[in-house]
Enzyme design. Structure first.
Site, PDB file in Angstrom:
ATOM      1  N   ARG A 209      44.413  75.520  26.645  1.00  0.00           N
ATOM      2  CA  ARG A 209      44.641  73.851  25.820  1.00  0.00           C
ATOM      3  C   ARG A 209      43.317  72.686  25.881  1.00  0.00           C
ATOM      4  NH1 ARG A 209      46.451  68.414  27.257  1.00  0.00           N
ATOM      5  NH2 ARG A 209      48.425  67.948  26.791  1.00  0.00           N
TER       6      ARG A 209
ATOM      7  N   GLU B 147      46.908  75.986  29.865  1.00  0.00           N
ATOM      8  CA  GLU B 147      47.482  75.644  30.562  1.00  0.00           C
ATOM      9  C   GLU B 147      48.937  75.919  30.791  1.00  0.00           C
ATOM     10  OE1 GLU B 147      49.868  72.271  27.943  1.00  0.00           O
ATOM     11  OE2 GLU B 147      51.257  73.795  27.928  1.00  0.00           O
TER      12      GLU B 147
ATOM     13  N   ARG C  53      49.037  69.104  36.099  1.00  0.00           N
ATOM     14  CA  ARG C  53      50.076  68.420  35.730  1.00  0.00           C
ATOM     15  C   ARG C  53      51.648  68.798  36.672  1.00  0.00           C
ATOM     16  NH1 ARG C  53      50.424  67.401  29.822  1.00  0.00           N
ATOM     17  NH2 ARG C  53      50.518  69.708  29.746  1.00  0.00           N
TER      18      ARG C  53
END
Length: 358
Positions: free
Chosen positions: A196, A210, A267
């Site tokens: 990513r 990612e 995240r």
């Protein structure tokens, strides 16, 4: 001393938010909301080499703004994605996702579409004042491509692109006119990695995965200029988490001002779980010497959790979130990361990456 930062949004209505951070009182306030085209929210923004222009990845457009002061930001141009007719169609999910400005003449601007119909990068020339001018090249990747991050080498001769959707890392050479030609591409180490983001320090290329939720270390081959995997990786989430690829997705990696440190974030995919921020110590050659920390972030990070070190010192680091909508400033001191300031912004889609103006 007071410093200023700008931040955009993931969703409409479009706006650029200016913040003032006082490094003595440790206050952080939003001082200006600059309204822009409502259907052109900026999910990633960057300055030009002189910080006189902001370039934005703005849904179906690439946009540019002149920056006369922290609170005087004026829209100058918006250009559609023209590499495929479907890319600019409101019926497709294609959107402008990342933009990179060259810091050497001719100061071209490089944009990456994402999701479907994203198999080309878009290159723009600029006017003498720095506004986006002409789409001079749409250079090909592959039909399955979805680039989310790019970085130039220090001489701006070679460009490295992280291809999340095709699971590759691409190398292009930049010509004197700013246009790109393909050098080569390599597959990510694991079919489920999905590169990513990229950061480059010396001969070391750091590739953030990612889905793999790890940072992979590459070296640039002196002859081919393509990255070679060193078999070294570092975790961006705590080891041993079950279903890690569905629970987390890593975000960005970036160098500190001195290039002695590297930050990377991840995240969470659920709002009741935190993301993480990692810091690494780098050696003089650019190699990672050790992973210093893997700290939880205040929230999942939403679409964001984007870390932005300031560009004049290693002391101040910004972090943005769009789960709750805020900007935070952290102090990096003695290899500890301490939160010193927080500012809530309850606006749709706030906040994407922060850029330091002064």
């Amino acid at each position: 001393m007071k410093h200023h930062l700008m931040v955009g949004t993931w969703t409409p209505p479009g706006a650029i938010f200016t913040f003032e951070f006082d490094d003595e009182s440790l206050s952080l306030n939003m001082i200006k909301r600059t309204e822009i085209n409502q259907d052109e929210p900026i999910s990633w923004m960057t300055f030009d080499h002189a910080k006189k222009n902001i370039y934005g990845a703005a849904m179906k457009k690439w946009s540019s703004f002149s920056v006369k002061s922290p609170t005087e930001i004026v829209h100058e141009a918006s250009h559609p994605m023209t590499h495929e007719p479907e890319a600019s169609s409101p019926s497709t999910n294609t959107r402008a996702i990342f933009v990179l400005a060259a810091h050497q003449p001719p100061y071209a601007v490089y944009g990456n579409p994402f999701y479907n119909h994203a198999g080309h990068g878009n290159v723009f020339s600029v006017t003498p004042s720095g506004a986006l001018s002409t789409n001079i090249q749409n250079y090909p990747y592959s039909p399955k491509t979805g680039i989310h991050g790019m970085v130039f080498d220090p001489t701006e001769t070679y460009l490295y692109s992280a291809d999340l959707r095709a699971n590759k890392i691409w190398t292009h050479r930049k010509g004197e006119d700013g246009q790109l030609s393909l050098v080569g591409c390599v597959d990510a180490p694991d079919p489920g990695d999905h590169p990513r983001w990229v950061a480059l320090n010396g001969a070391y290329l750091y590739v953030l995965m990612e889905a793999g939720n790890r940072l992979a270390v590459y070296v640039i081959d002196e002859q081919t200029k393509c990255p070679v995997f060193t078999q070294i990786t570092y975790p961006l989430i705590p080891p041993g988490i079950p279903n890690a690829k569905t629970m987390y997705r890593s975000d960005v990696c970036t160098l500190s001002h001195s290039k002695k440190y590297l930050y990377a974030t991840s995240r969470a995919n659920a709002h009741n779980i935190t993301g993480y921020i990692a810091a690494f110590a780098l050696g003089p050659a650019g190699n990672i010497e050790r992973q210093i920390c893997l700290n939880p972030t205040p929230t999942s990070g939403g679409h964001s959790n984007a870390v932005s070190p300031c560009d004049w010192s290693d002391e101040w680091v910004a972090l943005t979130d769009d789960q709750e909508g805020w900007l935070e400033i952290y102090r990096w001191k003695d290899e500890f990361l301490g939160r010193v300031a927080h500012c809530d912004v309850k606006e749709p889609g706030f906040g994407m990456n922060a850029i330091w103006y002064d």
